[in-house]
Design a protein around this motif. Structure first.
Motif, PDB file in Angstrom:
ATOM      1  N   UNK A  34      32.055 113.002  85.047  1.00 29.68           N
ATOM      2  CA  UNK A  34      32.635 112.635  86.330  1.00 29.68           C
ATOM      3  C   UNK A  34      33.246 113.798  87.070  1.00 29.68           C
ATOM      4  N   UNK A  35      32.869 115.017  86.677  1.00 31.90           N
ATOM      5  CA  UNK A  35      33.422 116.207  87.326  1.00 31.90           C
ATOM      6  C   UNK A  35      32.689 116.504  88.623  1.00 31.90           C
ATOM      7  N   UNK A  36      33.410 117.038  89.576  1.00 34.14           N
ATOM      8  CA  UNK A  36      32.780 117.585  90.777  1.00 34.14           C
ATOM      9  C   UNK A  36      32.457 119.045  90.496  1.00 34.14           C
ATOM     10  N   UNK A  37      31.164 119.381  90.446  1.00 36.98           N
ATOM     11  CA  UNK A  37      30.732 120.734  90.084  1.00 36.98           C
ATOM     12  C   UNK A  37      30.953 121.669  91.273  1.00 36.98           C
ATOM     13  N   UNK A  38      31.728 122.728  91.059  1.00 38.51           N
ATOM     14  CA  UNK A  38      32.088 123.648  92.138  1.00 38.51           C
ATOM     15  C   UNK A  38      31.405 124.995  92.010  1.00 38.51           C
ATOM     16  N   UNK A  39      30.917 125.323  90.825  1.00 33.30           N
ATOM     17  CA  UNK A  39      30.265 126.627  90.669  1.00 33.30           C
ATOM     18  C   UNK A  39      29.249 126.559  89.523  1.00 33.30           C
ATOM     19  N   UNK A  40      28.241 127.422  89.632  1.00 29.44           N
ATOM     20  CA  UNK A  40      27.228 127.565  88.591  1.00 29.44           C
ATOM     21  C   UNK A  40      26.843 129.035  88.480  1.00 29.44           C
ATOM     22  N   UNK A  41      26.812 129.530  87.278  1.00 30.63           N
ATOM     23  CA  UNK A  41      26.253 130.863  87.018  1.00 30.63           C
ATOM     24  C   UNK A  41      24.865 130.639  86.445  1.00 30.63           C
TER      25      UNK A  41
END
Length: 535
Positions: free
Chosen positions: A455-462
């Protein structure tokens, strides 16, 4: 922090009159070899390019770390540590230390064994290379290394290779955020298990239990995290001599070119000295091992010492980072501790992609409230509200992805740039294959699935376009059975010179996706046994 090593510091840096073994470097590989041989009665001299750091200043270093604008805690940079890169930029100085203890002074401390498939990639998949040894050959030395380093772990990983005994210390318990991840992973059918750590979960080998400072990287104030200083001290107690501020400039061989006669090293007074010995061990790390051999060219070895194969410097590998993170609408208690307690090897042996992927459930994400407060431009209630808004709901995953060996990824000598002693600096040519990028994408897919289930809001991805190295330099003096294609044999002795060993991650034919230090330690102990038999 460190002795200045300058003229007049009172230290004798002249060569020892008699030495059975000269070890170049005092990181984990060199320290373990030096201790094992000194303890067996050999006369051992260790030459270390950097200083000896003062342990009593570790708490002060921690305080320096959290203050804004402070210099590197371990003194890296400048002409001594200069380098150049080509292809994908490689930030070499971001995670290495020259000094007694080497990179273990600021490492994260995760220590897992390579899987059985890592030793036979060519046989299984037609990719990379096979090692001249298999997992069973290294298995007893892995156990030996775990005892020497003091590894805390649990036998709860269904994907790990077989073990012969429990870990020396009990595992660290899962963190609060681990428990949050566990609920999502259970629903997705993804297994979590503990992470072996080279830090004390209880007092061990004269070092205290972990105090939870949370600054394991770059500095552990309590001494609970293993550093190679421990085995340097043991080596000295057993009679070894350690000379700091003694960068080795080159190795010199005899007229026949079959044995090394001396290590030529510089001292702060501007002089050069020749340390002779019956045996020599190069233990300078994945980049400097290759560089020293290349610097030691001669008429017999015009392309560098021990380099009749042409493999010295080639097949440079690292692990690639894959990660993703965001926020939850509940407290995650991240930044609780500065190391990882849970991971997942479930996707390590996936057939597609072949490259190994190791997933990590991070205990730290988002800004540290202490560091954020020190950098803030507000005060009082306004600052408190800002910290409440930014801290406590972050959550993140990381992971390591395997890079297969490629002869065009390599370490050479830069013909134009020189270090503080006038030697060519290392030049690193490094790029990523599309296969490696596919493996990073696969890691991101799994990470996103877990975070979304959470249920997380994804804010970044490497991901593939933004990935960077884990600073695990491997492969530049690879081991093998064929002298035409490798630099050292299965015991880490060079094919070309009978009294020269090379130890460390530079001898890895492949790198897997596991943090390399435990394998470095196991191979070093195995090499020390072989070397002792030759004395």
């Amino acid at each position: 922090m460190a002795e200045d090593g300058g003229v007049g510091d009172g230290r004798d840096r002249t060569p020892s009159a008699r030495a059975d073994v000269c070890v170049v470097g005092s990181g984990p590989a060199g320290a373990l070899v030096a201790h094992r041989l000194a303890d067996a009665g050999a006369d051992v001299v260790v030459l270390e390019a950097g200083p000896r750091f003062d342990f009593s200043r570790r708490r002060e270093q921690q305080e320096e770390h959290i203050r804004p604008g402070m210099d590197d805690l371990w003194g890296m940079g400048g002409p001594r540590d200069d380098y150049t890169t080509a292809g994908k930029h490689y930030p070499l100085n971001a995670a290495r230390v020259k000094g007694v203890g080497g990179s273990t002074l600021h490492w994260q401390g995760m220590v897992m064994r390579l899987h059985e498939r890592d030793f036979e990639m060519d046989t299984r998949y037609g990719l990379g290379a096979d090692w001249p040894i298999d997992y069973e050959d290294l298995r007893p030395h892995y156990a030996d290394a775990e005892r020497e380093l003091g590894v805390a772990g649990a036998m709860d990983n269904p994907y790990a290779p077989p073990r012969e005994e429990p870990f020396p210390l009990s595992a660290f318990p899962p963190s609060h955020s681990d428990s949050l991840f566990a609920e999502a992973c259970e629903r997705l059918g993804i297994d979590m298990h503990s992470v072996p750590n080279a830090r004390n979960s209880e007092s061990y080998d004269g070092r205290s239990a972990c105090q939870g400072y949370g600054t394991c990287r770059p500095v552990c104030p309590s001494g609970a995290k293993y550093t190679a200083e421990s085995h340097v001290d043991k080596a000295e107690t057993a009679g070894a001599r350690v000379i700091d501020h003694a960068p080795v400039q080159r190795l010199e061989h005899d007229e026949s070119g079959e044995v090394v006669e001396a290590a030529v090293y510089a001292t702060p007074d501007g002089n050069e000295h020749r340390q002779t010995a019956r045996r020599f061990v190069v233990a300078c790390g994945g980049v400097e091992n290759a560089r020293l051999l290349l610097l030691s060219e001669s008429e017999r070895y015009p392309d560098g010492l021990a380099n009749t194969s042409g493999a010295v410097g080639r097949f440079f590998m690292d692990h690639l980072f894959a990660g993703a993170g965001g926020r939850l609408d509940e407290p995650t208690r991240q930044n609780h501790i500065g190391f990882i307690t849970s991971e997942c090897h479930q996707f390590y042996d996936d057939e597609e992609p072949i490259e190994g992927v190791k997933l990590e459930f991070l205990n730290y994400a988002g800004p540290s409230p202490v560091i954020e407060a020190l950098h803030a431009e507000t005060w009082g209630d306004e600052l408190l509200d800002q910290l409440r808004e930014s801290y406590g709901t972050h959550i993140a995953m990381g992971g390591l992805v395997e890079q297969l060996p490629d002869a065009e990824n390599r370490v050479t000598l830069d013909p134009e740039r020189r270090d503080d002693h006038g030697n060519p600096v290392p030049h690193i040519e490094w790029s990523l294959s599309e296969r490696t990028r596919d493996a990073i994408r696969r890691a991101n897919e799994v990470q996103h699935a877990i975070l979304e289930e959470l249920g997380a809001s994804i804010e970044w991805t490497v991901g593939p376009g933004a990935t960077g190295p884990a600073y695990h330099q491997m492969g530049t003096t690879r081991m093998g059975t064929d002298p035409d294609e490798s630099v050292v044999d299965s015991t880490c002795r060079t094919h070309d010179l009978s009294n020269l060993w090379v130890v460390g991650s530079s001898v890895f034919p492949t790198g897997g996706a596991m943090n390399p230090t435990l394998t470095i330690a196991a191979l070093s102990l195995r090499a020390a046994d072989s070397l002792a038999d030759s004395l």
